[in-house]
Design a protein around this motif. Structure first.
Motif, mmCIF file in Angstrom:
data_model
loop_
_atom_site.group_PDB
_atom_site.id
_atom_site.type_symbol
_atom_site.label_atom_id
_atom_site.label_comp_id
_atom_site.label_asym_id
_atom_site.label_seq_id
_atom_site.Cartn_x
_atom_site.Cartn_y
_atom_site.Cartn_z
ATOM 1 N N ILE A 85 0.842 -1.207 0.000
ATOM 2 C CA ILE A 85 0.000 0.000 0.000
ATOM 3 C C ILE A 85 0.872 1.251 0.000
ATOM 4 C CG2 ILE A 85 -1.595 1.343 1.429
ATOM 5 C CD1 ILE A 85 -2.905 -1.415 2.156
ATOM 6 N N ASP A 86 1.971 1.215 0.737
ATOM 7 C CA ASP A 86 2.904 2.346 0.712
ATOM 8 C C ASP A 86 3.459 2.566 -0.692
ATOM 9 O OD1 ASP A 86 2.565 2.957 3.354
ATOM 10 O OD2 ASP A 86 4.363 1.918 4.050
ATOM 11 N N LEU A 87 3.725 1.472 -1.405
ATOM 12 C CA LEU A 87 4.209 1.576 -2.787
ATOM 13 C C LEU A 87 3.178 2.268 -3.683
ATOM 14 C CD1 LEU A 87 5.917 -1.819 -3.744
ATOM 15 C CD2 LEU A 87 6.849 0.467 -4.150
ATOM 16 N N ILE A 88 1.912 1.847 -3.544
ATOM 17 C CA ILE A 88 0.832 2.453 -4.341
ATOM 18 C C ILE A 88 0.796 3.958 -4.080
ATOM 19 C CG2 ILE A 88 -1.654 2.512 -4.768
ATOM 20 C CD1 ILE A 88 -1.750 -0.426 -3.746
ATOM 21 N N ALA A 89 0.897 4.325 -2.811
ATOM 22 C CA ALA A 89 0.837 5.746 -2.436
ATOM 23 C C ALA A 89 2.038 6.514 -2.986
ATOM 24 C CB ALA A 89 0.772 5.871 -0.916
ATOM 25 N N LYS A 90 3.230 5.925 -2.857
ATOM 26 C CA LYS A 90 4.435 6.616 -3.330
ATOM 27 C C LYS A 90 4.392 6.850 -4.835
ATOM 28 C CE LYS A 90 7.520 5.093 0.329
ATOM 29 N NZ LYS A 90 8.295 3.947 0.804
ATOM 30 N N LEU A 91 3.808 5.925 -5.555
ATOM 31 C CA LEU A 91 3.725 6.067 -7.009
ATOM 32 C C LEU A 91 2.666 7.087 -7.426
ATOM 33 C CD1 LEU A 91 4.164 2.334 -8.070
ATOM 34 C CD2 LEU A 91 5.847 4.186 -8.261
ATOM 35 N N GLY A 92 1.779 7.455 -6.506
ATOM 36 C CA GLY A 92 0.827 8.532 -6.780
ATOM 37 C C GLY A 92 -0.548 8.091 -7.241
ATOM 38 N N PHE A 93 -0.846 6.785 -7.170
ATOM 39 C CA PHE A 93 -2.170 6.307 -7.579
ATOM 40 C C PHE A 93 -3.202 6.652 -6.509
ATOM 41 C CE2 PHE A 93 0.660 3.503 -10.013
ATOM 42 C CZ PHE A 93 0.112 3.632 -11.283
ATOM 43 N N SER A 94 -4.420 6.920 -6.957
ATOM 44 C CA SER A 94 -5.471 7.310 -6.007
ATOM 45 C C SER A 94 -6.465 6.185 -5.728
ATOM 46 C CB SER A 94 -6.226 8.535 -6.543
ATOM 47 O OG SER A 94 -6.801 8.246 -7.806
ATOM 48 N N ALA A 95 -6.294 5.020 -6.391
ATOM 49 C CA ALA A 95 -7.236 3.915 -6.185
ATOM 50 C C ALA A 95 -6.510 2.580 -6.312
ATOM 51 C CB ALA A 95 -8.374 3.995 -7.205
ATOM 52 N N TYR A 96 -7.067 1.587 -5.656
ATOM 53 C CA TYR A 96 -6.509 0.238 -5.685
ATOM 54 C C TYR A 96 -7.646 -0.754 -5.857
ATOM 55 C CZ TYR A 96 -4.191 -4.042 -3.930
ATOM 56 O OH TYR A 96 -3.683 -5.316 -3.787
ATOM 57 N N ARG A 97 -7.614 -1.484 -6.961
ATOM 58 C CA ARG A 97 -8.601 -2.534 -7.195
ATOM 59 C C ARG A 97 -8.002 -3.869 -6.754
ATOM 60 N NH1 ARG A 97 -9.936 -5.850 -12.499
ATOM 61 N NH2 ARG A 97 -11.492 -7.183 -11.535
ATOM 62 N N PHE A 98 -8.673 -4.512 -5.800
ATOM 63 C CA PHE A 98 -8.226 -5.829 -5.323
ATOM 64 C C PHE A 98 -9.440 -6.715 -5.150
ATOM 65 C CE2 PHE A 98 -9.164 -3.373 -1.560
ATOM 66 C CZ PHE A 98 -9.741 -4.269 -0.672
ATOM 67 N N LYS A 473 9.656 -0.743 -11.459
ATOM 68 C CA LYS A 473 10.241 -0.734 -12.801
ATOM 69 C C LYS A 473 10.126 0.672 -13.407
ATOM 70 C CE LYS A 473 8.519 -5.477 -13.430
ATOM 71 N NZ LYS A 473 7.624 -6.354 -14.213
ATOM 72 N N SER A 474 10.727 0.833 -14.576
ATOM 73 C CA SER A 474 10.632 2.126 -15.273
ATOM 74 C C SER A 474 9.179 2.526 -15.503
ATOM 75 C CB SER A 474 11.361 2.057 -16.622
ATOM 76 O OG SER A 474 12.744 1.881 -16.434
ATOM 77 N N SER A 475 8.314 1.531 -15.782
ATOM 78 C CA SER A 475 6.891 1.825 -16.022
ATOM 79 C C SER A 475 6.228 2.401 -14.775
ATOM 80 C CB SER A 475 6.154 0.573 -16.499
ATOM 81 O OG SER A 475 6.344 -0.506 -15.596
ATOM 82 N N ALA A 476 6.640 1.933 -13.601
ATOM 83 C CA ALA A 476 6.098 2.485 -12.352
ATOM 84 C C ALA A 476 6.499 3.956 -12.219
ATOM 85 C CB ALA A 476 6.600 1.689 -11.153
ATOM 86 N N TYR A 477 7.765 4.238 -12.533
ATOM 87 C CA TYR A 477 8.230 5.622 -12.433
ATOM 88 C C TYR A 477 7.595 6.501 -13.507
ATOM 89 C CZ TYR A 477 11.565 3.997 -8.964
ATOM 90 O OH TYR A 477 12.117 3.457 -7.826
ATOM 91 N N TRP A 478 7.294 5.901 -14.684
ATOM 92 C CA TRP A 478 6.591 6.674 -15.718
ATOM 93 C C TRP A 478 5.225 7.116 -15.195
ATOM 94 C CZ3 TRP A 478 1.865 6.095 -18.187
ATOM 95 C CH2 TRP A 478 1.596 7.069 -19.155
ATOM 96 N N PHE A 479 4.486 6.186 -14.597
ATOM 97 C CA PHE A 479 3.177 6.539 -14.033
ATOM 98 C C PHE A 479 3.324 7.594 -12.939
ATOM 99 C CE2 PHE A 479 0.784 2.855 -15.826
ATOM 100 C CZ PHE A 479 -0.349 3.561 -16.205
ATOM 101 N N SER A 480 4.346 7.432 -12.100
ATOM 102 C CA SER A 480 4.552 8.374 -11.007
ATOM 103 C C SER A 480 4.761 9.797 -11.539
ATOM 104 C CB SER A 480 5.770 7.928 -10.188
ATOM 105 O OG SER A 480 5.977 8.803 -9.123
ATOM 106 N N ARG A 481 5.588 9.918 -12.578
ATOM 107 C CA ARG A 481 5.820 11.240 -13.174
ATOM 108 C C ARG A 481 4.542 11.761 -13.833
ATOM 109 N NH1 ARG A 481 10.561 8.679 -14.600
ATOM 110 N NH2 ARG A 481 9.793 8.247 -16.713
ATOM 111 N N PHE A 482 3.864 10.902 -14.561
ATOM 112 C CA PHE A 482 2.624 11.257 -15.246
ATOM 113 C C PHE A 482 1.606 11.813 -14.247
ATOM 114 C CE2 PHE A 482 -1.689 9.676 -16.235
ATOM 115 C CZ PHE A 482 -1.931 10.286 -17.450
ATOM 116 N N LEU A 483 1.431 11.126 -13.127
ATOM 117 C CA LEU A 483 0.434 11.530 -12.134
ATOM 118 C C LEU A 483 0.878 12.768 -11.372
ATOM 119 C CD1 LEU A 483 -0.436 7.944 -10.871
ATOM 120 C CD2 LEU A 483 -1.907 9.434 -12.237
#
Length: 494
Positions: A85-98, A473-483
């Motif tokens: 959950i901390d990872l989700i928050a650090k990456l900047g996502f506002s929702a988690y589907r589980f 991964k790089s894709s995670a950081y891409w999303f983080s920058r995007f958000l």
């Protein structure tokens, strides 16, 4: 056959070297999230009072999983959920589907005795999402892991009585978590449960003995289970809790391989057999006409009582989309599985000149074709009007432990994939589609069903050999920058 250049020009889908998309291309209240499912990540299969599911039995059956693995430990999210959950928050996502594991709530699936340890676990996850990180939970009640007892004692989704058991399970979840969970999904991809579980047999419960009957019966009972749960939610909880409820369907976009009427008809038929199978009953109380024509008496019928709960039984449509195919009509199909044979179509991955329809991911079925997502969103938006959430979208790499970690983490193709597909969602919104959210699949590398741990879909790399450590991964950081770019621009505007 379709010529690539002509098609892309005519459809406004010219391929660009670098897709440009920004958070500001979306409404300010648009939801960006990540998705997972219980059996693929939780592990702790014998802990916390959890009962066995059909995937426990299936993955422990010789020859069913490519690398002979299982989800007993998976990526140990059960013990590491705070870290994740901390990872989700650090990456900047506002929702988690589980998803919730049904057999963590009712170990035998019957609904007679609630497993309080299971309730506590999901309460802890939900509270951590909201309290620690302000992340909205989007909860799926059923993501393929049926309690094993229900399959062994009564045939699982083949028995109409399962609708009652699912209703009790859903009611319990609404009552236990609905004060905080405002976004509910009843079923994930009922198509895959029906076809892969009861026709091809490559997913649990692995049945293929009665291909002309069982997939349609399993689908029928899933549709009625969704509608029954929706009826319970609306009558008992919606006004008080203020949430919404939907169903997740999956669909490859089907593009006719030529201008011939038979190819166009085959492509339309393909969409009816994927999406219409599950959405048509919820809008019209009937299966698509083409399914009735081709499946005949093997396709179950809805009673008048059924129709009363089916109609208008969703607040939104969840759409899982990964890839696209060119579709040609064929007169004869020689495959074993009934579902594909009755469609009389061929799924093609090459343009007329022999070029691939898109870059290939690791899975044999997955090609990178961003324009298909715009097309399927617009199709659903026009045919089945409702708010849409893209509830899964992503691609996989092959597991390859011979590469150094820094090379594995630099997932350039996945970055291109997300840039293209996220841009496609923005285009669909400009076209007028009511899209409210987008969830990347998946947060973590995980147990990929029949492929075991041989395929990696995660934004975050999980080191299976060294303590299951997580590495974005790089894709995670891409999303983080995007958000974060979007958040920064929004802040400056305010």
């Amino acid at each position: 056959m379709v010529k690539k250049e002509e098609f892309l020009r005519e459809n406004g889908s010219e391929e660009k070297e670098e897709q440009v998309v920004s958070r500001t291309d979306f409404p300010s209240d648009f939801i960006f999230g990540v998705a997972t499912s219980a059996y693929q990540i939780e592990g702790a299969s014998n802990e916390g009072g959890r009962g066995p599911s059909i995937w426990d039995a299936f993955s422990h059956t010789e020859g069913k999983i490519l690398d002979k693995s299982n989800g007993d430990v998976a990526v140990d999210h059960y013990h590491r959920y705070l870290e994740d959950i901390d990872l989700i928050a650090k990456l900047g996502f506002s929702a988690y589907r589980f998803s919730i594991s049904w057999s963590r709530i009712f170990p035998d699936g019957l609904g007679t005795k609630v497993n309080e340890e299971g309730i506590t676990f999901y309460n802890n996850v939900i509270n951590a999402l909201l309290d620690r990180a302000g992340i909205q939970p989007y909860v799926t009640l059923y993501h393929w892991d049926l309690p094993l007892h229900l399959d062994e004692s009564m045939g699982g989704w083949l028995n109409k009585k399962i609708i009652e058991y699912f209703a009790v399970y859903a009611d319990t979840c609404f009552a236990s978590f609905g004060d905080r969970v405002k976004n509910w999904i009843t079923l994930n991809e009922p198509l895959q449960t029906a076809v892969n579980g009861y026709d091809i047999g490559i997913f649990a419960p692995g049945r293929n003995e009665n291909r002309t009957v069982e997939p349609y019966l399993a689908a029928h009972h899933q549709i009625l289970a969704h509608a029954t749960a929706a009826s319970i939610y609306r009558s008992k909880y919606k006004d008080k809790q203020g949430g919404q409820l939907g169903l997740v369907v999956d669909c490859e976009w089907a593009e006719a391989n030529s201008d011939k009427i038979e190819d166009k008809t085959a492509a339309a038929r393909r969409l009816d057999f994927q999406i219409g199978w599950f959405l048509h009953p919820l809008y019209y109380g009937e299966y698509p006409e083409v399914m009735r024509e081709r499946v005949g008496d093997k396709l179950p019928k809805f009673s008048e009582e059924d129709k009363k709960i089916l109609l208008n039984s969703l607040d939104f449509i969840g759409l899982n989309h990964y890839t696209t195919r060119l579709i040609s009509h064929v007169t004869e199909c020689t495959g074993e599985n009934h579902y594909y044979n009755v469609q009389q179509m061929e799924r093609i991955v090459e343009w007329e000149g022999g070029q691939l329809i898109g870059e290939k991911a690791a899975s044999e079925w997955l090609y990178v074709i961003p324009w298909g997502l715009r097309k399927i969103i617009n199709y659903v938006s026009q045919k089945y009007p409702a708010p849409i959430y893209v509830t899964e979208n992503g691609m996989d790499d092959e597991e390859d432990d011979s590469l150094p970690l820094h090379e594995i983490l630099d997932d350039k193709l996945r970055v291109r994939y997300f840039k293209g597909y996220v841009a496609s969602v923005a285009q669909a919104i400009k076209d007028g589609a009511d899209v409210r959210g987008y969830f990347a699949w998946s947060l973590l590398d995980n147990f990929e069903w029949a492929q075991g741990y041989t395929k990696r879909f995660g934004l975050v790399y999980v080191d299976y050999k060294n303590g299951l450590t997580r590495h974005p991964k790089s894709s995670a950081y891409w999303f983080s920058r995007f958000l974060k770019d979007g958040a920064n621009k929004k802040g400056k505007e305010e």
